[in-house]
Motif scaffolding. Structure first.
Motif, PDB file in Angstrom:
ATOM      1  N   VAL A  12      14.611   7.100  42.434  1.00 39.60           N
ATOM      2  CA  VAL A  12      13.254   6.556  42.365  1.00 39.60           C
ATOM      3  C   VAL A  12      13.044   5.526  43.468  1.00 39.60           C
ATOM      4  N   GLU A  13      14.002   4.624  43.640  1.00 42.68           N
ATOM      5  CA  GLU A  13      13.866   3.562  44.639  1.00 42.68           C
ATOM      6  C   GLU A  13      13.829   4.118  46.061  1.00 42.68           C
ATOM      7  N   GLU A  14      14.626   5.149  46.352  1.00 40.15           N
ATOM      8  CA  GLU A  14      14.629   5.740  47.694  1.00 40.15           C
ATOM      9  C   GLU A  14      13.298   6.427  48.000  1.00 40.15           C
ATOM     10  N   LEU A  15      12.772   7.171  47.031  1.00 38.39           N
ATOM     11  CA  LEU A  15      11.487   7.835  47.241  1.00 38.39           C
ATOM     12  C   LEU A  15      10.375   6.806  47.408  1.00 38.39           C
ATOM     13  N   LEU A  16      10.383   5.785  46.578  1.00 35.08           N
ATOM     14  CA  LEU A  16       9.376   4.732  46.669  1.00 35.08           C
ATOM     15  C   LEU A  16       9.456   4.027  48.024  1.00 35.08           C
ATOM     16  N   ALA A  17      10.656   3.744  48.479  1.00 34.88           N
ATOM     17  CA  ALA A  17      10.823   3.092  49.786  1.00 34.88           C
ATOM     18  C   ALA A  17      10.256   3.962  50.898  1.00 34.88           C
ATOM     19  N   ASP A  18      10.501   5.268  50.819  1.00 30.08           N
ATOM     20  CA  ASP A  18       9.960   6.186  51.834  1.00 30.08           C
ATOM     21  C   ASP A  18       8.429   6.199  51.817  1.00 30.08           C
ATOM     22  N   LEU A  20       6.378   3.866  50.678  1.00 30.41           N
ATOM     23  CA  LEU A  20       5.868   2.577  51.153  1.00 30.41           C
ATOM     24  C   LEU A  20       6.070   2.409  52.654  1.00 30.41           C
ATOM     25  N   ALA A  21       7.151   2.982  53.201  1.00 32.17           N
ATOM     26  CA  ALA A  21       7.394   2.913  54.645  1.00 32.17           C
ATOM     27  C   ALA A  21       6.302   3.648  55.414  1.00 32.17           C
ATOM     28  N   VAL A  22       5.849   4.772  54.892  1.00 34.13           N
ATOM     29  CA  VAL A  22       4.768   5.515  55.551  1.00 34.13           C
ATOM     30  C   VAL A  22       3.489   4.681  55.547  1.00 34.13           C
ATOM     31  N   LEU A  23       3.179   4.059  54.422  1.00 28.90           N
ATOM     32  CA  LEU A  23       1.982   3.217  54.359  1.00 28.90           C
ATOM     33  C   LEU A  23       2.085   2.047  55.329  1.00 28.90           C
ATOM     34  N   GLU A  24       3.265   1.443  55.409  1.00 31.25           N
ATOM     35  CA  GLU A  24       3.475   0.324  56.329  1.00 31.25           C
ATOM     36  C   GLU A  24       3.383   0.797  57.780  1.00 31.25           C
ATOM     37  N   LYS A  25       3.988   1.940  58.079  1.00 31.02           N
ATOM     38  CA  LYS A  25       3.967   2.494  59.435  1.00 31.02           C
ATOM     39  C   LYS A  25       2.529   2.644  59.943  1.00 31.02           C
ATOM     40  N   HIS A  26       1.645   3.060  59.060  1.00 26.21           N
ATOM     41  CA  HIS A  26       0.246   3.264  59.438  1.00 26.21           C
ATOM     42  C   HIS A  26      -0.610   2.016  59.245  1.00 26.21           C
ATOM     43  N   LYS A  27       0.050   0.916  58.843  1.00 23.64           N
ATOM     44  CA  LYS A  27      -0.675  -0.343  58.583  1.00 23.64           C
ATOM     45  C   LYS A  27      -1.887  -0.081  57.671  1.00 23.64           C
ATOM     46  N   THR A  28      -1.604   0.621  56.595  1.00 23.78           N
ATOM     47  CA  THR A  28      -2.642   1.098  55.690  1.00 23.78           C
ATOM     48  C   THR A  28      -3.248  -0.051  54.887  1.00 23.78           C
ATOM     49  N   PRO A  29      -4.571  -0.214  54.949  1.00 28.86           N
ATOM     50  CA  PRO A  29      -5.214  -1.225  54.102  1.00 28.86           C
ATOM     51  C   PRO A  29      -5.065  -0.844  52.619  1.00 28.86           C
ATOM     52  N   THR A  30      -5.137  -1.819  51.757  1.00 31.58           N
ATOM     53  CA  THR A  30      -4.922  -1.601  50.328  1.00 31.58           C
ATOM     54  C   THR A  30      -5.829  -0.525  49.759  1.00 31.58           C
ATOM     55  N   ASP A  31      -7.113  -0.561  50.082  1.00 32.66           N
ATOM     56  CA  ASP A  31      -8.024   0.423  49.500  1.00 32.66           C
ATOM     57  C   ASP A  31      -7.686   1.840  49.947  1.00 32.66           C
ATOM     58  N   LEU A  32      -7.325   2.013  51.212  1.00 29.64           N
ATOM     59  CA  LEU A  32      -6.956   3.340  51.706  1.00 29.64           C
ATOM     60  C   LEU A  32      -5.633   3.796  51.096  1.00 29.64           C
ATOM     61  N   ALA A  33      -4.690   2.880  50.931  1.00 25.87           N
ATOM     62  CA  ALA A  33      -3.412   3.224  50.312  1.00 25.87           C
ATOM     63  C   ALA A  33      -3.626   3.714  48.881  1.00 25.87           C
ATOM     64  N   LEU A  34      -4.430   2.982  48.119  1.00 24.58           N
ATOM     65  CA  LEU A  34      -4.695   3.379  46.733  1.00 24.58           C
ATOM     66  C   LEU A  34      -5.441   4.706  46.665  1.00 24.58           C
ATOM     67  N   MET A  35      -6.406   4.888  47.559  1.00 20.75           N
ATOM     68  CA  MET A  35      -7.155   6.143  47.613  1.00 20.75           C
ATOM     69  C   MET A  35      -6.218   7.308  47.922  1.00 20.75           C
ATOM     70  N   SER A  36      -5.340   7.128  48.891  1.00 22.62           N
ATOM     71  CA  SER A  36      -4.416   8.183  49.300  1.00 22.62           C
ATOM     72  C   SER A  36      -3.398   8.488  48.208  1.00 22.62           C
ATOM     73  N   LEU A  37      -2.860   7.450  47.592  1.00 24.81           N
ATOM     74  CA  LEU A  37      -1.909   7.671  46.508  1.00 24.81           C
ATOM     75  C   LEU A  37      -2.580   8.342  45.311  1.00 24.81           C
ATOM     76  N   GLY A  38      -3.813   7.969  45.037  1.00 25.56           N
ATOM     77  CA  GLY A  38      -4.564   8.626  43.965  1.00 25.56           C
ATOM     78  C   GLY A  38      -4.809  10.090  44.269  1.00 25.56           C
ATOM     79  N   ASN A  39      -5.173  10.373  45.522  1.00 24.61           N
ATOM     80  CA  ASN A  39      -5.372  11.770  45.920  1.00 24.61           C
ATOM     81  C   ASN A  39      -4.070  12.548  45.817  1.00 24.61           C
ATOM     82  N   ALA A  40      -2.960  11.919  46.196  1.00 28.32           N
ATOM     83  CA  ALA A  40      -1.655  12.576  46.094  1.00 28.32           C
ATOM     84  C   ALA A  40      -1.323  12.873  44.627  1.00 28.32           C
ATOM     85  N   ALA A  41      -1.594  11.933  43.747  1.00 27.57           N
ATOM     86  CA  ALA A  41      -1.355  12.162  42.316  1.00 27.57           C
ATOM     87  C   ALA A  41      -2.189  13.327  41.811  1.00 27.57           C
TER      88      ALA A  41
END
Length: 75
Positions: A12-18, A20-41
């Protein structure tokens, strides 16, 4: 009562780190991160869960998210 997962904490921790690393790499704002994670779900639920079970799984997912956020308020 604690929930027992069939996945190890390390998995779980390795997948979560990966993720979050993608979101950080793209300097994703909070709203876009939540939108993208919601779409992924949504994609995961719609592609991996039987249609008859989707609403229940989405409801359980939302409840778990709310419980997790509420637990974070206690920290």
């Amino acid at each position: 009562m604690a929930i027992v997962s069939k996945y190890s904490n390390q998995q779980v921790e390795e997948l979560l780190a990966d993720l979050l690393a993608v979101l950080e790499k793209h300097k994703t704002p909070t709203d876009l991160a939540l939108m993208s994670l919601g779409n992924a779900a949504t994609i995961v639920i719609n592609s991996k869960v039987a249609p008859a079970s989707r609403a229940a799984i989405a409801k359980q997912f939302a409840a778990a998210l709310q419980a997790s956020v509420a637990a974070g308020d206690d920290a």
